[in-house]
Design a protein around this motif. Structure first.
Motif, PDB file in Angstrom:
ATOM      1  N   THR A  61      -5.046   7.056  -5.380  1.00  0.00           N
ATOM      2  CA  THR A  61      -4.067   6.607  -6.211  1.00  0.00           C
ATOM      3  C   THR A  61      -4.427   5.804  -7.423  1.00  0.00           C
ATOM      4  OG1 THR A  61      -3.565   4.832  -5.075  1.00  0.00           O
ATOM      5  CG2 THR A  61      -2.610   6.530  -3.906  1.00  0.00           C
ATOM      6  N   VAL A  62      -3.317   5.481  -8.381  1.00  0.00           N
ATOM      7  CA  VAL A  62      -3.859   4.587  -9.354  1.00  0.00           C
ATOM      8  C   VAL A  62      -4.264   3.230  -8.849  1.00  0.00           C
ATOM      9  CG1 VAL A  62      -2.773   3.524 -11.339  1.00  0.00           C
ATOM     10  CG2 VAL A  62      -2.253   5.847 -10.779  1.00  0.00           C
ATOM     11  N   ASP A  63      -3.692   2.927  -7.593  1.00  0.00           N
ATOM     12  CA  ASP A  63      -4.069   1.476  -7.230  1.00  0.00           C
ATOM     13  C   ASP A  63      -5.219   1.725  -6.308  1.00  0.00           C
ATOM     14  OD1 ASP A  63      -2.347   2.679  -5.341  1.00  0.00           O
ATOM     15  OD2 ASP A  63      -1.604   0.700  -4.734  1.00  0.00           O
ATOM     16  N   GLY A  64      -6.079   2.783  -6.327  1.00  0.00           N
ATOM     17  CA  GLY A  64      -7.132   2.829  -5.461  1.00  0.00           C
ATOM     18  C   GLY A  64      -7.078   3.301  -4.034  1.00  0.00           C
ATOM     19  N   VAL A  65      -6.016   3.651  -3.337  1.00  0.00           N
ATOM     20  CA  VAL A  65      -5.781   4.173  -2.009  1.00  0.00           C
ATOM     21  C   VAL A  65      -6.261   5.325  -1.919  1.00  0.00           C
ATOM     22  CG1 VAL A  65      -4.026   4.128  -0.332  1.00  0.00           C
ATOM     23  CG2 VAL A  65      -3.619   2.213  -1.861  1.00  0.00           C
ATOM     24  N   VAL A  66      -6.919   5.707  -0.661  1.00  0.00           N
ATOM     25  CA  VAL A  66      -7.354   7.082  -0.518  1.00  0.00           C
ATOM     26  C   VAL A  66      -6.835   7.504   0.883  1.00  0.00           C
ATOM     27  CG1 VAL A  66      -9.219   6.868  -2.020  1.00  0.00           C
ATOM     28  CG2 VAL A  66      -9.604   6.016   0.415  1.00  0.00           C
ATOM     29  N   GLU A  67      -6.027   6.267   1.330  1.00  0.00           N
ATOM     30  CA  GLU A  67      -5.474   6.657   2.857  1.00  0.00           C
ATOM     31  C   GLU A  67      -4.494   7.722   2.972  1.00  0.00           C
ATOM     32  OE1 GLU A  67      -4.029   4.247   6.853  1.00  0.00           O
ATOM     33  OE2 GLU A  67      -4.068   3.247   4.859  1.00  0.00           O
ATOM     34  N   ASP A  68      -4.767   8.665   3.811  1.00  0.00           N
ATOM     35  CA  ASP A  68      -3.686   9.645   4.220  1.00  0.00           C
ATOM     36  C   ASP A  68      -3.041  10.486   3.073  1.00  0.00           C
ATOM     37  OD1 ASP A  68      -2.109  11.567   5.875  1.00  0.00           O
ATOM     38  OD2 ASP A  68      -0.913   9.912   6.219  1.00  0.00           O
ATOM     39  N   PRO A  69      -3.970  11.176   2.190  1.00  0.00           N
ATOM     40  CA  PRO A  69      -3.331  11.785   1.101  1.00  0.00           C
ATOM     41  C   PRO A  69      -2.388  12.977   1.363  1.00  0.00           C
ATOM     42  CG  PRO A  69      -5.703  12.436   1.062  1.00  0.00           C
ATOM     43  CD  PRO A  69      -5.235  11.307   2.177  1.00  0.00           C
ATOM     44  N   GLY A  70      -2.767  13.649   2.796  1.00  0.00           N
ATOM     45  CA  GLY A  70      -2.226  14.823   3.144  1.00  0.00           C
ATOM     46  C   GLY A  70      -0.893  14.512   4.197  1.00  0.00           C
ATOM     47  N   GLY A  71      -0.864  13.453   4.530  1.00  0.00           N
ATOM     48  CA  GLY A  71       0.438  13.066   5.553  1.00  0.00           C
ATOM     49  C   GLY A  71       0.017  13.363   6.952  1.00  0.00           C
ATOM     50  N   SER A  72      -1.058  13.603   7.226  1.00  0.00           N
ATOM     51  CA  SER A  72      -1.178  13.902   8.647  1.00  0.00           C
ATOM     52  C   SER A  72      -1.944  12.778   9.530  1.00  0.00           C
ATOM     53  CB  SER A  72      -2.380  15.074   8.908  1.00  0.00           C
ATOM     54  OG  SER A  72      -3.632  14.713   8.474  1.00  0.00           O
ATOM     55  N   GLU A  73      -2.098  11.727   9.034  1.00  0.00           N
ATOM     56  CA  GLU A  73      -2.562  10.274   9.733  1.00  0.00           C
ATOM     57  C   GLU A  73      -1.701   9.378  10.061  1.00  0.00           C
ATOM     58  OE1 GLU A  73      -6.095   8.979   7.362  1.00  0.00           O
ATOM     59  OE2 GLU A  73      -6.293  10.874   6.580  1.00  0.00           O
ATOM     60  N   LYS A  74      -0.341   9.651   9.975  1.00  0.00           N
ATOM     61  CA  LYS A  74       0.812   8.867  10.217  1.00  0.00           C
ATOM     62  C   LYS A  74       0.795   7.618   9.571  1.00  0.00           C
ATOM     63  CE  LYS A  74       1.444  11.488  14.427  1.00  0.00           C
ATOM     64  NZ  LYS A  74       0.895  12.603  13.651  1.00  0.00           N
TER      65      LYS A  74
ATOM     66  N   LYS B 178      -8.271   1.252   0.919  1.00  0.00           N
ATOM     67  CA  LYS B 178      -8.712   1.475  -0.646  1.00  0.00           C
ATOM     68  C   LYS B 178     -10.257   2.332  -0.369  1.00  0.00           C
ATOM     69  CE  LYS B 178      -5.666  -1.252  -2.561  1.00  0.00           C
ATOM     70  NZ  LYS B 178      -5.207  -1.745  -3.866  1.00  0.00           N
ATOM     71  N   LEU B 179     -10.523   2.668  -1.755  1.00  0.00           N
ATOM     72  CA  LEU B 179     -11.748   3.529  -1.641  1.00  0.00           C
ATOM     73  C   LEU B 179     -12.910   2.357  -1.424  1.00  0.00           C
ATOM     74  CD1 LEU B 179     -13.649   5.957  -2.067  1.00  0.00           C
ATOM     75  CD2 LEU B 179     -13.450   5.787  -4.280  1.00  0.00           C
ATOM     76  N   PHE B 180     -13.021   1.442  -2.122  1.00  0.00           N
ATOM     77  CA  PHE B 180     -13.972   0.362  -2.182  1.00  0.00           C
ATOM     78  C   PHE B 180     -13.719  -0.972  -1.180  1.00  0.00           C
ATOM     79  CE2 PHE B 180     -15.101   2.930  -5.895  1.00  0.00           C
ATOM     80  CZ  PHE B 180     -16.348   3.499  -5.221  1.00  0.00           C
ATOM     81  N   ASP B 181     -14.378  -1.349  -0.286  1.00  0.00           N
ATOM     82  CA  ASP B 181     -14.021  -2.606   0.365  1.00  0.00           C
ATOM     83  C   ASP B 181     -14.118  -3.697  -0.618  1.00  0.00           C
ATOM     84  OD1 ASP B 181     -14.122  -1.132   2.874  1.00  0.00           O
ATOM     85  OD2 ASP B 181     -16.090  -1.567   3.238  1.00  0.00           O
ATOM     86  N   ASP B 182     -13.352  -4.860  -0.287  1.00  0.00           N
ATOM     87  CA  ASP B 182     -13.685  -6.041  -1.073  1.00  0.00           C
ATOM     88  C   ASP B 182     -15.302  -6.598  -0.928  1.00  0.00           C
ATOM     89  OD1 ASP B 182     -10.865  -6.129  -2.092  1.00  0.00           O
ATOM     90  OD2 ASP B 182     -10.447  -7.794  -0.513  1.00  0.00           O
TER      91      ASP B 182
END
Length: 188
Positions: A11-24, A156-160
């Motif tokens: 996403t624009v704000d760097g989120v990569v979690e659950d793009p497909g919706g299968s991870e709840k 997010k893709l990268f950890d702090d």
């Protein structure tokens, strides 16, 4: 010589979690709210068809292993039949076709794979693995498909605290409904 290619929906704000919706994830499924268009679909298809192997973390591997064996078609056949390398300290006997668990020395194992495989070694999802690969300087190319949405929370893709890593933009292309494909290589 092989190259490690990290490919992510982001996403624009760097989120990569659950793009497909299968991870709840409560905000999951965001990648399917936008059309990638024919060009975006072709980019993803070409990427998989050109890959010689997959390199995955355990969680992503298990999700793929549950979803892909039942699917049919050229793309699914490629995904199911190509060699899959899994980085895990808990998985020892993967059941999905052509899968093997790598040893505990990630840097040595990935360097070995890069010597043995001629072509792209594709890394999808697997955020913990991606961070470890980046920290070790093992990523040769970043392919980010940026979706025009801000989720406000999520993995997010990268950890702090990730190491600074200058990149060179090698390609960019708008596709579909405001989706942007960005390809980077580490700056030499």
């Amino acid at each position: 010589m092989g190259k490690i290619v990290v490919s992510q929906f982001i996403t624009v704000d760097g989120v990569v979690e659950d793009p497909g919706g299968s991870e709840k994830f409560e905000r999951g499924g965001w990648a399917f709210e936008f059309s990638r268009g024919d060009e975006g679909d072709k980019f993803k298809s070409d990427e998989v068809m050109a890959a010689q192997a997959l390199l995955l973390g355990r969680v992503t591997y298990e999700g793929f292993a549950e979803a892909w064996p039942e699917r049919e078609g050229e793309f699914a056949d490629k995904f199911n039949n190509m060699t899959k390398y899994v980085v895990s300290s808990t998985l020892s006997d993967p059941e999905w076709n052509n899968s093997q668990v790598l040893g505990s020395d990630l840097k040595a194992e990935v360097e070995r794979l890069k010597q043995e495989i001629d072509g792209d070694i594709l890394v999808n999802g697997s955020v913990q693995l991606v961070n470890a690969l980046a920290d070790a300087g093992l990523v040769d190319e970043w392919r980010l498909m940026v979706f025009p949405v801000v989720l406000g929370k999520g993995k997010k893709l990268f950890d702090d605290g990730a190491a600074k890593a200058p990149l060179t933009l090698t390609d960019s292309k708008p596709v579909g409904d405001g989706v942007q494909i960005l390809v980077y290589k580490p700056k030499a």
